[in-house]
Design an enzyme around this catalytic site. Sequence first.
Site, mmCIF file in Angstrom:
data_model
loop_
_atom_site.group_PDB
_atom_site.id
_atom_site.type_symbol
_atom_site.label_atom_id
_atom_site.label_comp_id
_atom_site.label_asym_id
_atom_site.label_seq_id
_atom_site.Cartn_x
_atom_site.Cartn_y
_atom_site.Cartn_z
ATOM 1 N N GLU A 160 0.789 -1.235 0.000
ATOM 2 C CA GLU A 160 0.000 0.000 0.000
ATOM 3 C C GLU A 160 0.826 1.293 0.000
ATOM 4 O O GLU A 160 0.530 2.214 0.761
ATOM 5 C CB GLU A 160 -0.948 0.019 1.207
ATOM 6 C CG GLU A 160 -1.868 -1.181 1.268
ATOM 7 C CD GLU A 160 -2.804 -1.160 2.477
ATOM 8 O OE1 GLU A 160 -2.680 -0.264 3.318
ATOM 9 O OE2 GLU A 160 -3.674 -2.053 2.561
ATOM 10 N N GLU A 266 -5.688 -11.165 -0.633
ATOM 11 C CA GLU A 266 -6.509 -10.924 0.573
ATOM 12 C C GLU A 266 -7.983 -10.908 0.217
ATOM 13 O O GLU A 266 -8.703 -9.960 0.529
ATOM 14 C CB GLU A 266 -6.105 -9.589 1.229
ATOM 15 C CG GLU A 266 -4.631 -9.486 1.530
ATOM 16 C CD GLU A 266 -4.216 -8.212 2.254
ATOM 17 O OE1 GLU A 266 -5.090 -7.505 2.789
ATOM 18 O OE2 GLU A 266 -3.001 -7.923 2.282
#
Length: 377
Positions: A160, A266
């Site tokens: 991220e 995820e």
Amino acid sequence: MKTIAKISIASLALSIAGCQDTEDKAIPSLKSAFEGKFTVGATLSNGMLETMNDPGFAIVEKHFNSISPENCMKWGIMNPEPDTFELEHADRFVDYGSENGFEIVGHVLYWHSQTPDWVFEDQDGNLISREALLAKMRERARMMSERWGDRIKVWDVVNESIEGDGSWRNSKFHQILGDEFNELAFRIAMEELPADAKLIYNDYHMTRPGRQATVIAMVKDFQAKGIRIDGIGIQGHWTMEDPSLEELDEMLGAFSQTGVPLHITELDIDYLGRSQYFGANVDLERLKSDPANNPYPDGVLPEAEEQRFAKRYADIFKILLKHHEHIDRVTFWGVSDLTNWLNDFPVEGRTNFSLLFDRQFETKPAFFSVLEVAKQN
Ligand code: XIL
């Protein structure tokens, strides 16, 4: 009479147990359904690693061939203070994975979140120098490698670090290292982790055009500079609407063109949704206490909604299978709805629905819809 009654109850119990056992055996496993396409993973939570006897382990062993650590390898969990290391959960995670033949994923080396301030700041709260941060980053990678390097074969190196508009995230990593953060992180990983470990860049909302363009440009730049990048990690925290199937298809097509394998790292589908909570100044406490935001507190969806959820999973897996030649792995973020993080994110204390196994660890209609897609594709 009494004896007969006892016997018949006992034999009834036996036959029910036998029947459940046969039924369970008759259910194919996810890993066999996708064999030859991609590995299928799940995360082990710290709760599971605490007791090591959670009912979720039976699901993990039957259905998955890859495991990721939900929290135990994050910087702040492993190393909350400069000289304090809490490695028991991570040790158990790696031991369990290697003793049971799983592909073991390391999550995550460098992430702005769940990383303590001591990593970035001196005792007066000032940002440390570039050299000092790089030394800490190298020390962390080296420790991982020395302790578990022979067993962890896939690493989320950076998580991220790119915003939806394609700019670099204004994290403390970026404040100290500038635009070179990703490159420096991957160079350290390449130098410190074993040569056969797959090094991955991981992010969410990868359908956003800006983020997508920057990730692709970064991969090409690394390739041109000889910096290893072995995978693009697409988190896959999706909702009932976002991304659209067209966006998903286009995104997988675009990333595939880099030639770098894709990992869905995820996956979960947030049934209750969250986009409305991302606006400015949301009062999460108020949202939490409003029953409208938690419509099914008993943990049971109406049948029609359960089917809609199952169809959403099926539609997504159809697209994943279409691109399977470029996808190495699909990992679910959790095992069952009981403990999936979306019960507490972004609003705490909701009863959410996100995975293929329900709160009793039973298969949901979505499980069978995914299996059906695997059969047909
Ligand atoms: C989440 C965990 O599931 C939670 O238990 C924890 O409180 C916060 O982090 N993206 C990631 C994961 O890369 O590490 C996050 O995991 C979910 C979002």
